[in-house]
Design a protein around this motif. Structure first.
Motif, short mmCIF file in Angstrom:
data_model
loop_
_atom_site.label_atom_id
_atom_site.label_comp_id
_atom_site.label_asym_id
_atom_site.label_seq_id
_atom_site.Cartn_x
_atom_site.Cartn_y
_atom_site.Cartn_z
N ARG A 135 51.19 76.96 10.77
CA ARG A 135 52.57 77.48 11.22
C ARG A 135 52.64 78.95 11.30
N GLU A 136 52.11 79.72 10.52
CA GLU A 136 52.02 81.21 10.66
C GLU A 136 51.08 81.63 11.76
N ALA A 137 49.93 80.98 12.04
CA ALA A 137 49.01 81.10 13.34
C ALA A 137 49.71 80.73 14.43
N LEU A 138 50.26 79.66 14.47
CA LEU A 138 51.15 79.21 15.61
C LEU A 138 52.17 80.24 15.97
N ASN A 139 52.89 80.90 15.00
CA ASN A 139 54.12 81.68 15.27
C ASN A 139 53.56 82.97 15.75
N ASN A 140 52.08 83.48 15.33
CA ASN A 140 51.58 84.46 15.96
C ASN A 140 51.28 84.58 17.25
N ILE A 141 50.82 83.43 18.01
CA ILE A 141 50.44 83.36 19.10
C ILE A 141 51.31 83.67 20.22
N LYS A 142 50.51 84.81 20.91
CA LYS A 142 51.48 85.26 21.95
C LYS A 142 51.39 84.34 23.09
N PRO A 143 52.69 84.37 24.05
CA PRO A 143 52.52 83.58 25.22
C PRO A 143 51.67 84.11 26.33
N ILE A 144 51.32 83.49 27.20
CA ILE A 144 50.37 83.99 28.33
C ILE A 144 51.28 84.04 29.40
N ASN A 145 51.80 85.15 29.91
CA ASN A 145 52.38 85.38 31.18
C ASN A 145 51.74 85.70 32.44
N ILE A 146 51.30 84.67 33.50
CA ILE A 146 50.46 84.98 34.57
C ILE A 146 51.65 85.39 35.70
N GLU A 147 51.37 86.67 36.02
CA GLU A 147 52.39 87.07 36.99
C GLU A 147 52.03 87.06 38.36
N ASN A 148 50.50 87.23 38.73
CA ASN A 148 50.06 87.22 40.02
C ASN A 148 48.89 86.69 39.93
N ILE A 149 48.46 85.64 40.84
CA ILE A 149 47.11 84.83 41.07
C ILE A 149 46.71 85.32 42.47
N ASN A 150 45.34 85.91 42.59
CA ASN A 150 45.14 86.20 43.95
C ASN A 150 43.75 85.41 44.29
N TYR A 151 44.15 84.91 45.57
CA TYR A 151 42.91 83.94 45.96
C TYR A 151 41.84 84.98 46.66
N LYS A 152 40.71 85.24 46.40
CA LYS A 152 39.70 85.78 47.22
C LYS A 152 38.68 84.95 47.96
N ILE A 153 39.24 84.16 48.83
CA ILE A 153 38.47 83.16 49.73
C ILE A 153 37.23 83.82 50.36
N GLN A 154 37.43 85.09 50.86
CA GLN A 154 36.24 85.75 51.32
C GLN A 154 35.31 85.89 50.45
N GLU A 155 35.16 85.88 49.33
CA GLU A 155 34.23 85.92 48.27
C GLU A 155 33.30 84.63 48.02
N LEU A 156 33.90 83.73 48.38
CA LEU A 156 33.30 82.26 48.19
C LEU A 156 32.01 82.23 49.07
N HIS A 157 30.97 81.87 48.24
CA HIS A 157 29.69 81.69 49.20
C HIS A 157 29.33 79.98 49.28
N VAL A 158 29.65 79.56 50.21
CA VAL A 158 29.41 77.88 50.57
C VAL A 158 28.25 77.69 51.33
N LYS A 159 27.45 76.97 50.70
CA LYS A 159 26.08 76.37 51.30
C LYS A 159 26.44 75.21 52.08
N GLU A 160 27.27 74.28 51.63
CA GLU A 160 27.70 73.04 52.24
C GLU A 160 29.20 72.53 51.77
N LEU A 161 29.71 72.23 52.88
CA LEU A 161 30.94 71.79 52.38
C LEU A 161 31.40 70.44 52.86
#
Length: 110
Positions: free
Chosen positions: A27-53
């Motif tokens: 319970r103490e360990a659970l109370n000490n876990i900090k929540p994760i806040n994701i403010e921004n997600i960046n998709y970098k499609i140009q960095e994908l290297h696709v050999k076959e789709l």
């Protein structure tokens, strides 16, 4: 026989104490876990290297949306863009979408 019963009760009591201690620690360990806040997600499609789709890749809006929902989303995007750029281009995206959905036939007009 009373000795055996007493010994079993002591073991059970010790197990309960250990489980209570473990529960308290968890319970103490659970109370000490900090929540994760994701403010921004960046998709970098140009960095994908696709050999076959193969198959279907859906990013963002899917084709399963209703027309009314799409129109609402398009209107919201247009208003947001107009506010950011200080301009208003009414229904630019909606007109493009409708032209794709219902192309005009030149044969019917002539």
């Amino acid at each position: 026989m009373d000795q055996d019963l007493y010994h079993i009760l002591q073991q059970l009591q010790q197990q309960i104490i250990e489980l209570q201690h473990e529960n308290h620690t968890l319970r103490e360990a659970l109370n000490n876990i900090k929540p994760i806040n994701i403010e921004n997600i960046n998709y970098k499609i140009q960095e994908l290297h696709v050999k076959e789709l193969k198959g279907t890749l859906n990013i963002g809006l899917t084709g399963e949306a209703h027309l009314e929902d799409m129109e609402t989303i398009i209107d919201d995007l247009e208003q947001e863009a107009a506010q950011q750029h200080g301009q208003h281009q009414p229904h630019q995206y909606q007109q493009q979408y409708q032209n794709q959905q219902h192309p005009q036939d030149d044969h019917d007009q002539g």
